[in-house]
Design a protein around this motif. Sequence first.
Motif, PDB file in Angstrom:
ATOM      1  N   THR A   4      45.412  52.687  35.385  1.00 52.40           N
ATOM      2  CA  THR A   4      44.009  52.332  35.520  1.00 52.40           C
ATOM      3  C   THR A   4      43.702  51.215  34.541  1.00 52.40           C
ATOM      4  OG1 THR A   4      43.423  54.585  36.138  1.00 52.40           O
ATOM      5  CG2 THR A   4      41.637  53.182  35.359  1.00 52.40           C
ATOM      6  N   VAL A   5      43.003  50.203  35.018  1.00 51.87           N
ATOM      7  CA  VAL A   5      42.626  49.064  34.177  1.00 51.87           C
ATOM      8  C   VAL A   5      41.106  49.061  34.043  1.00 51.87           C
ATOM      9  CG1 VAL A   5      42.679  46.566  33.916  1.00 51.87           C
ATOM     10  CG2 VAL A   5      44.572  47.736  35.043  1.00 51.87           C
ATOM     11  N   LYS A   6      40.657  49.043  32.793  1.00 54.49           N
ATOM     12  CA  LYS A   6      39.230  48.907  32.502  1.00 54.49           C
ATOM     13  C   LYS A   6      39.058  47.566  31.818  1.00 54.49           C
ATOM     14  CE  LYS A   6      38.940  53.839  31.736  1.00 54.49           C
ATOM     15  NZ  LYS A   6      38.726  54.886  30.754  1.00 54.49           N
ATOM     16  N   ARG A   7      38.199  46.725  32.372  1.00 55.59           N
ATOM     17  CA  ARG A   7      38.009  45.411  31.769  1.00 55.59           C
ATOM     18  C   ARG A   7      36.537  45.185  31.476  1.00 55.59           C
ATOM     19  NH1 ARG A   7      38.295  44.842  37.202  1.00 55.59           N
ATOM     20  NH2 ARG A   7      36.957  43.280  38.117  1.00 55.59           N
ATOM     21  N   PHE A   8      36.293  44.530  30.382  1.00 57.09           N
ATOM     22  CA  PHE A   8      34.934  44.252  29.947  1.00 57.09           C
ATOM     23  C   PHE A   8      34.787  42.751  29.773  1.00 57.09           C
ATOM     24  CE2 PHE A   8      35.974  48.520  28.733  1.00 57.09           C
ATOM     25  CZ  PHE A   8      34.853  49.239  29.106  1.00 57.09           C
ATOM     26  N   ALA A   9      34.162  42.089  30.748  1.00 56.70           N
ATOM     27  CA  ALA A   9      33.914  40.646  30.714  1.00 56.70           C
ATOM     28  C   ALA A   9      35.191  39.826  30.616  1.00 56.70           C
ATOM     29  CB  ALA A   9      32.971  40.291  29.563  1.00 56.70           C
ATOM     30  N   GLY A  35      50.004  39.571  34.250  1.00 58.97           N
ATOM     31  CA  GLY A  35      50.470  38.657  35.295  1.00 58.97           C
ATOM     32  C   GLY A  35      49.963  39.076  36.667  1.00 58.97           C
ATOM     33  N   HIS A  36      49.990  40.367  36.929  1.00 58.37           N
ATOM     34  CA  HIS A  36      49.491  40.897  38.200  1.00 58.37           C
ATOM     35  C   HIS A  36      48.004  40.591  38.370  1.00 58.37           C
ATOM     36  CE1 HIS A  36      49.249  43.707  41.592  1.00 58.37           C
ATOM     37  NE2 HIS A  36      48.123  44.117  41.048  1.00 58.37           N
ATOM     38  N   LEU A  37      47.262  40.607  37.264  1.00 57.03           N
ATOM     39  CA  LEU A  37      45.824  40.343  37.287  1.00 57.03           C
ATOM     40  C   LEU A  37      45.487  38.856  37.136  1.00 57.03           C
ATOM     41  CD1 LEU A  37      44.666  43.282  35.003  1.00 57.03           C
ATOM     42  CD2 LEU A  37      44.556  43.186  37.500  1.00 57.03           C
ATOM     43  N   ALA A  38      46.518  38.008  37.058  1.00 49.53           N
ATOM     44  CA  ALA A  38      46.349  36.560  36.859  1.00 49.53           C
ATOM     45  C   ALA A  38      45.618  36.253  35.557  1.00 49.53           C
ATOM     46  CB  ALA A  38      45.649  35.923  38.051  1.00 49.53           C
ATOM     47  N   LEU A  39      45.978  36.984  34.501  1.00 47.06           N
ATOM     48  CA  LEU A  39      45.414  36.771  33.169  1.00 47.06           C
ATOM     49  C   LEU A  39      46.499  36.283  32.227  1.00 47.06           C
ATOM     50  CD1 LEU A  39      43.300  40.034  32.802  1.00 47.06           C
ATOM     51  CD2 LEU A  39      42.432  37.733  33.220  1.00 47.06           C
ATOM     52  N   ASP A  40      46.096  35.553  31.193  1.00 46.28           N
ATOM     53  CA  ASP A  40      47.000  35.126  30.134  1.00 46.28           C
ATOM     54  C   ASP A  40      46.705  35.941  28.879  1.00 46.28           C
ATOM     55  OD1 ASP A  40      48.284  33.003  31.551  1.00 46.28           O
ATOM     56  OD2 ASP A  40      46.474  31.803  31.272  1.00 46.28           O
ATOM     57  N   ASP A  41      47.636  35.931  27.937  1.00 44.96           N
ATOM     58  CA  ASP A  41      47.436  36.629  26.666  1.00 44.96           C
ATOM     59  C   ASP A  41      46.143  36.197  25.984  1.00 44.96           C
ATOM     60  OD1 ASP A  41      49.989  37.435  27.340  1.00 44.96           O
ATOM     61  OD2 ASP A  41      50.903  36.791  25.463  1.00 44.96           O
ATOM     62  N   ASP A  43      43.381  35.481  27.194  1.00 46.40           N
ATOM     63  CA  ASP A  43      42.193  36.038  27.831  1.00 46.40           C
ATOM     64  C   ASP A  43      41.822  37.407  27.257  1.00 46.40           C
ATOM     65  OD1 ASP A  43      41.892  33.890  29.657  1.00 46.40           O
ATOM     66  OD2 ASP A  43      43.418  34.775  30.961  1.00 46.40           O
ATOM     67  N   VAL A  44      42.723  37.983  26.460  1.00 46.79           N
ATOM     68  CA  VAL A  44      42.529  39.337  25.938  1.00 46.79           C
ATOM     69  C   VAL A  44      42.478  39.301  24.417  1.00 46.79           C
ATOM     70  CG1 VAL A  44      43.469  41.680  25.862  1.00 46.79           C
ATOM     71  CG2 VAL A  44      43.754  40.285  27.927  1.00 46.79           C
ATOM     72  N   GLY A  45      41.387  39.801  23.852  1.00 47.63           N
ATOM     73  CA  GLY A  45      41.245  39.858  22.400  1.00 47.63           C
ATOM     74  C   GLY A  45      41.549  41.244  21.859  1.00 47.63           C
ATOM     75  N   ILE A  46      41.148  42.271  22.612  1.00 49.66           N
ATOM     76  CA  ILE A  46      41.404  43.660  22.225  1.00 49.66           C
ATOM     77  C   ILE A  46      42.081  44.346  23.393  1.00 49.66           C
ATOM     78  CG2 ILE A  46      40.371  45.864  21.557  1.00 49.66           C
ATOM     79  CD1 ILE A  46      38.050  44.214  20.342  1.00 49.66           C
ATOM     80  N   LEU A  47      43.162  45.046  23.093  1.00 46.79           N
ATOM     81  CA  LEU A  47      43.965  45.717  24.105  1.00 46.79           C
ATOM     82  C   LEU A  47      44.241  47.136  23.652  1.00 46.79           C
ATOM     83  CD1 LEU A  47      46.087  45.937  26.427  1.00 46.79           C
ATOM     84  CD2 LEU A  47      47.693  44.815  24.881  1.00 46.79           C
ATOM     85  N   LEU A  68      40.959  46.223  28.546  1.00 41.07           N
ATOM     86  CA  LEU A  68      41.056  44.809  28.196  1.00 41.07           C
ATOM     87  C   LEU A  68      39.672  44.294  27.799  1.00 41.07           C
ATOM     88  CD1 LEU A  68      43.149  43.684  31.292  1.00 41.07           C
ATOM     89  CD2 LEU A  68      44.022  44.339  29.050  1.00 41.07           C
ATOM     90  N   ILE A  69      39.566  43.748  26.605  1.00 42.13           N
ATOM     91  CA  ILE A  69      38.323  43.172  26.104  1.00 42.13           C
ATOM     92  C   ILE A  69      38.625  41.733  25.676  1.00 42.13           C
ATOM     93  CG2 ILE A  69      36.491  43.367  24.368  1.00 42.13           C
ATOM     94  CD1 ILE A  69      37.131  46.398  24.298  1.00 42.13           C
ATOM     95  N   PRO A  70      37.784  40.776  26.077  1.00 49.49           N
ATOM     96  CA  PRO A  70      38.067  39.379  25.754  1.00 49.49           C
ATOM     97  C   PRO A  70      37.893  39.091  24.254  1.00 49.49           C
ATOM     98  CG  PRO A  70      35.888  39.562  26.688  1.00 49.49           C
ATOM     99  CD  PRO A  70      36.513  40.927  26.789  1.00 49.49           C
TER     100      PRO A  70
END
Length: 75
Positions: A4-9, A35-41, A43-47, A68-70
């Motif tokens: 499960t992926v939870k993303r905030f902004a 990569g599956h979500l088409a995001l780069d490192d 793009d994520v500040g808190i993991l 994932l939090i930016p």
Amino acid sequence: MRVTVKRFAVREKEPGTPSKTVDLRDGATVRDLLGHLALDDIDVGILTVNGRSATFDRILAEGDAVTLIPPIGGG
């Protein structure tokens, strides 16, 4: 395996609900998930994985919850 992926902004190729289930191959890492979500490192500040701080090389397991939090900036 499903996680499960939870993303905030966090930017994503399919914007919509803040939480969704993603199918990945066994042994996939957080970086594979990005990569599956088409995001780069950058793009994520808190993991987190299951509520605990994690790295991009963390190997995921069935049922894991990834948050994932930016990066936060300001001035």
